[in-house]
Write a protein that holds these residues in place. Sequence first.
Motif, PDB file in Angstrom:
ATOM      1  N   VAL A   1      -7.793  -1.774  14.319  1.00 47.42           N
ATOM      2  CA  VAL A   1      -7.250  -2.981  13.702  1.00 47.42           C
ATOM      3  C   VAL A   1      -8.185  -4.168  13.887  1.00 47.42           C
ATOM      4  N   SER A   2      -8.800  -4.281  15.066  1.00 46.97           N
ATOM      5  CA  SER A   2      -9.616  -5.469  15.354  1.00 46.97           C
ATOM      6  C   SER A   2     -10.862  -5.550  14.483  1.00 46.97           C
ATOM      7  N   ALA A   3     -11.284  -4.413  13.903  1.00 49.00           N
ATOM      8  CA  ALA A   3     -12.481  -4.401  13.050  1.00 49.00           C
ATOM      9  C   ALA A   3     -12.128  -4.356  11.567  1.00 49.00           C
ATOM     10  N   ALA A   4     -10.828  -4.433  11.227  1.00 46.31           N
ATOM     11  CA  ALA A   4     -10.374  -4.289   9.843  1.00 46.31           C
ATOM     12  C   ALA A   4     -10.162  -5.654   9.189  1.00 46.31           C
ATOM     13  N   THR A   5     -10.048  -5.632   7.867  1.00 46.00           N
ATOM     14  CA  THR A   5      -9.704  -6.833   7.099  1.00 46.00           C
ATOM     15  C   THR A   5      -8.184  -6.955   7.062  1.00 46.00           C
ATOM     16  N   PRO A   6      -7.624  -8.027   7.601  1.00 47.85           N
ATOM     17  CA  PRO A   6      -6.151  -8.122   7.707  1.00 47.85           C
ATOM     18  C   PRO A   6      -5.429  -7.890   6.385  1.00 47.85           C
ATOM     19  N   GLU A   7      -6.003  -8.387   5.278  1.00 47.69           N
ATOM     20  CA  GLU A   7      -5.324  -8.259   3.977  1.00 47.69           C
ATOM     21  C   GLU A   7      -5.237  -6.820   3.499  1.00 47.69           C
ATOM     22  N   LEU A   8      -6.086  -5.942   4.040  1.00 48.07           N
ATOM     23  CA  LEU A   8      -6.079  -4.546   3.597  1.00 48.07           C
ATOM     24  C   LEU A   8      -5.239  -3.630   4.480  1.00 48.07           C
ATOM     25  N   LEU A   9      -4.646  -4.187   5.528  1.00 47.18           N
ATOM     26  CA  LEU A   9      -3.865  -3.346   6.444  1.00 47.18           C
ATOM     27  C   LEU A   9      -2.564  -2.859   5.801  1.00 47.18           C
ATOM     28  N   LYS A  10      -2.163  -3.510   4.720  1.00 43.48           N
ATOM     29  CA  LYS A  10      -1.080  -2.984   3.886  1.00 43.48           C
ATOM     30  C   LYS A  10      -1.621  -2.956   2.464  1.00 43.48           C
ATOM     31  N   HIS A  11      -1.792  -1.753   1.928  1.00 44.12           N
ATOM     32  CA  HIS A  11      -2.515  -1.627   0.662  1.00 44.12           C
ATOM     33  C   HIS A  11      -2.057  -0.374  -0.086  1.00 44.12           C
TER      34      HIS A  11
ATOM     35  N   VAL B   1      -6.309  15.762  -2.092  1.00 38.44           N
ATOM     36  CA  VAL B   1      -6.386  14.481  -2.795  1.00 38.44           C
ATOM     37  C   VAL B   1      -7.350  14.584  -3.976  1.00 38.44           C
ATOM     38  N   ARG B   2      -6.936  14.026  -5.117  1.00 40.76           N
ATOM     39  CA  ARG B   2      -7.751  14.037  -6.320  1.00 40.76           C
ATOM     40  C   ARG B   2      -7.983  12.614  -6.812  1.00 40.76           C
ATOM     41  N   ASN B   3      -9.050  12.443  -7.586  1.00 44.76           N
ATOM     42  CA  ASN B   3      -9.335  11.136  -8.180  1.00 44.76           C
ATOM     43  C   ASN B   3      -8.117  10.627  -8.941  1.00 44.76           C
ATOM     44  N   GLY B   4      -7.798   9.378  -8.722  1.00 45.47           N
ATOM     45  CA  GLY B   4      -6.684   8.764  -9.427  1.00 45.47           C
ATOM     46  C   GLY B   4      -5.364   8.824  -8.695  1.00 45.47           C
ATOM     47  N   ASP B   5      -5.234   9.681  -7.678  1.00 49.69           N
ATOM     48  CA  ASP B   5      -4.006   9.702  -6.875  1.00 49.69           C
ATOM     49  C   ASP B   5      -3.790   8.340  -6.222  1.00 49.69           C
ATOM     50  N   ILE B   6      -2.542   7.970  -6.062  1.00 48.59           N
ATOM     51  CA  ILE B   6      -2.217   6.703  -5.412  1.00 48.59           C
ATOM     52  C   ILE B   6      -1.970   6.961  -3.925  1.00 48.59           C
ATOM     53  N   ILE B   7      -2.638   6.148  -3.105  1.00 48.91           N
ATOM     54  CA  ILE B   7      -2.496   6.257  -1.650  1.00 48.91           C
ATOM     55  C   ILE B   7      -1.960   4.928  -1.123  1.00 48.91           C
ATOM     56  N   GLU B   8      -1.009   5.044  -0.184  1.00 50.56           N
ATOM     57  CA  GLU B   8      -0.420   3.858   0.431  1.00 50.56           C
ATOM     58  C   GLU B   8      -0.779   3.819   1.911  1.00 50.56           C
ATOM     59  N   LEU B   9      -1.288   2.675   2.347  1.00 42.98           N
ATOM     60  CA  LEU B   9      -1.569   2.427   3.756  1.00 42.98           C
ATOM     61  C   LEU B   9      -0.704   1.266   4.215  1.00 42.98           C
ATOM     62  N   ASP B  10       0.011   1.478   5.306  1.00 47.59           N
ATOM     63  CA  ASP B  10       0.770   0.399   5.943  1.00 47.59           C
ATOM     64  C   ASP B  10       0.540   0.526   7.439  1.00 47.59           C
ATOM     65  N   ALA B  11      -0.479  -0.201   7.922  1.00 45.92           N
ATOM     66  CA  ALA B  11      -0.893  -0.031   9.312  1.00 45.92           C
ATOM     67  C   ALA B  11       0.206  -0.430  10.282  1.00 45.92           C
ATOM     68  N   ARG B  12       0.878  -1.528  10.009  1.00 52.96           N
ATOM     69  CA  ARG B  12       1.914  -1.992  10.937  1.00 52.96           C
ATOM     70  C   ARG B  12       3.068  -1.012  11.019  1.00 52.96           C
ATOM     71  N   ALA B  13       3.348  -0.353   9.924  1.00 55.54           N
ATOM     72  CA  ALA B  13       4.419   0.656   9.925  1.00 55.54           C
ATOM     73  C   ALA B  13       3.911   2.026  10.354  1.00 55.54           C
ATOM     74  N   GLY B  14       2.577   2.154  10.527  1.00 55.69           N
ATOM     75  CA  GLY B  14       1.998   3.433  10.933  1.00 55.69           C
ATOM     76  C   GLY B  14       2.091   4.496   9.857  1.00 55.69           C
ATOM     77  N   ARG B  15       1.936   4.104   8.595  1.00 61.32           N
ATOM     78  CA  ARG B  15       2.181   5.018   7.476  1.00 61.32           C
ATOM     79  C   ARG B  15       0.921   5.232   6.646  1.00 61.32           C
ATOM     80  N   LEU B  16       0.661   6.498   6.312  1.00 60.30           N
ATOM     81  CA  LEU B  16      -0.430   6.874   5.415  1.00 60.30           C
ATOM     82  C   LEU B  16       0.132   7.928   4.463  1.00 60.30           C
ATOM     83  N   HIS B  17       0.292   7.546   3.200  1.00 63.14           N
ATOM     84  CA  HIS B  17       1.075   8.370   2.275  1.00 63.14           C
ATOM     85  C   HIS B  17       0.314   8.636   0.980  1.00 63.14           C
ATOM     86  N   LEU B  18       0.302   9.895   0.568  1.00 57.18           N
ATOM     87  CA  LEU B  18      -0.226  10.309  -0.726  1.00 57.18           C
ATOM     88  C   LEU B  18       0.945  10.398  -1.691  1.00 57.18           C
TER      89      LEU B  18
END
Length: 577
Positions: A395-405, A501-518
């Motif tokens: 987290v300390s090396a990440a861009t805060p705005e991208l931690l939920k994307h 994972v294939r090109n065009g698939d939507i991926i969700e990252l929510d660092a605070r919630a601890g979620r990584l979803h395809l």
Amino acid sequence: MSDQKRKLRSQAWFGTADKNGFMYRSWMKNQGFPAHQFDGKPVIGICNTWSELTPCNAHLRGVADRVKQGIYEAGGLPVEFPVFSNGESNLRPTAMMTRNLASMDVEEAIRGNPVDGVVLLVGCDKTTPALLMGAASCDVPAIVVSGGPMLNGYHKGKPVGSGTLVWRMNEQYNAGEISLDEFMAAEQSMSRSAGSCNTMGTASTMACMAESLGVTLPENAAIPAVDSRRYGLAHLSGMRAVEMVKEDLTLSKLLTREAFENAIRANAAIGGSTNAVIHLKAIAQRIGVDLTLDDWQTLGADVPTIVDLQPSGRFLMEEFYYAGGLPVVLRRLGELGLLHRGALTANGKLIWENVKDAPCHNDEVIRPLGNPLVASGGICILRGNLAPRGAVLKVSAATPELLKHRGRAVVFEDFKDYKARFADPDLDIDETSVMVLKNCGPKGYPGMAEVGNMGLPPKLLKRGITDLVRISDARMSGTAFGTVVLHVAPEAAEFGPLAAVRNGDIIELDARAGRLHLDIPDEELEARLAELRASTVAQPAGGYEGLYRRHVLQADEGCDFDFLVGCRGAAVPPHSH
């Protein structure tokens, strides 16, 4: 024969008045050792990763000499021996592939030889866990002496950090902001003295982890390699190794569950490398401590990052040492109630005794708890259908705005595919995309190389885009930065969901919630994986690579070999004469 002679392992070799004792002593005497050196003195092995092919460790011959002086002064007999030196800077495909090999070397060298305790000389990042893993499997008295970080680099009058400078200037070059000549001119500036990386990369992180675990003397982590105090500490560590043998202070008495919890919290406070997650797990498994990815979330996620060092912050290891070093960090964690104060350390004292009065000389470098660099800076553990067994993000090396994307996947099937296509002007990618790199995990690369921090496509850099969400089963150098999801488990080569994972698939990252979803239906995910299993042909591999592929565990299990997990002890092997 005295009680001490019976207790010392080395006396099984040197302490008998018979044919075997004759031979063991006689062969050692060809080096000039006088007879009294074998009369019940603790024999201390100096396990040295010195190598001119490992630049970070190339000064350890001199450090070993100081350790020897300390051992002699305390009444011991020093015996130096080499072990495999796996330096990340030169070794291909990656030093991680030989970490376990080095640990095997260390373990068998300790168990098979007449040593009562060991001093572990380490530096470049994988040598620290490798030597601790091997020594832990023997559970002997052991103390770590790190080689120390390089002095600050300087380029155009400004301090620059090793590793971090490369990543930043390479992006400037790819963006057309600097010329190739300007880029190459910084080469000498980055590495101006002996020692390991002077950023909070993996080498400095693991030195801090060793000190947090209590297996070093206080201040070991941060003293610069060429500072005379590094040699003074080596001398004292040699002295202390002799006393540890007399006290029977073995690693299992230091490497406790509480010690590992202290290290996890310290890693968050220093903005430490994600590589520590894998290495601490591997060390814990060797000594018999149960440590999981979830511990990083529950223990470290809300710990403030208070050390303002590159790549997360501004300063370098020199300033960290002058500010007071790791003892200050541990004291502040203790004041926050985040330190197990009763953990025993290598000098025989409790960790709180060592750090409770540690003065801070620069509150900019080691910030007060009320003014952290990042309020909750620990390693973030992610789970979801894309990483059922977990993934990590610094987290300390990440861009805060991208931690939920939420974004569209741009997929690279392996690192070769990435290198071939990332600079293509026609690559279909924009600032909302998620870069996905497959087949770079423990078995896929093999060795899980530090390629997870994929450089951004030049077409984006030229537009001023400096970060994207990046996801892979690879690792990342501790000197690197960015919103980078790593260690996805299971890896693609083991048909983990990442493989689908294939090109065009939507991926969700929510660092605070601890979620990584395809974002595809479960049925579709299973169908894709089934298709891959049916069409994939196994690639045979021989030699050490074959052994590695067959036996390496996944990232969440520390990437150790399955047959190396556990403590096998230091029982004296039968003699051969």
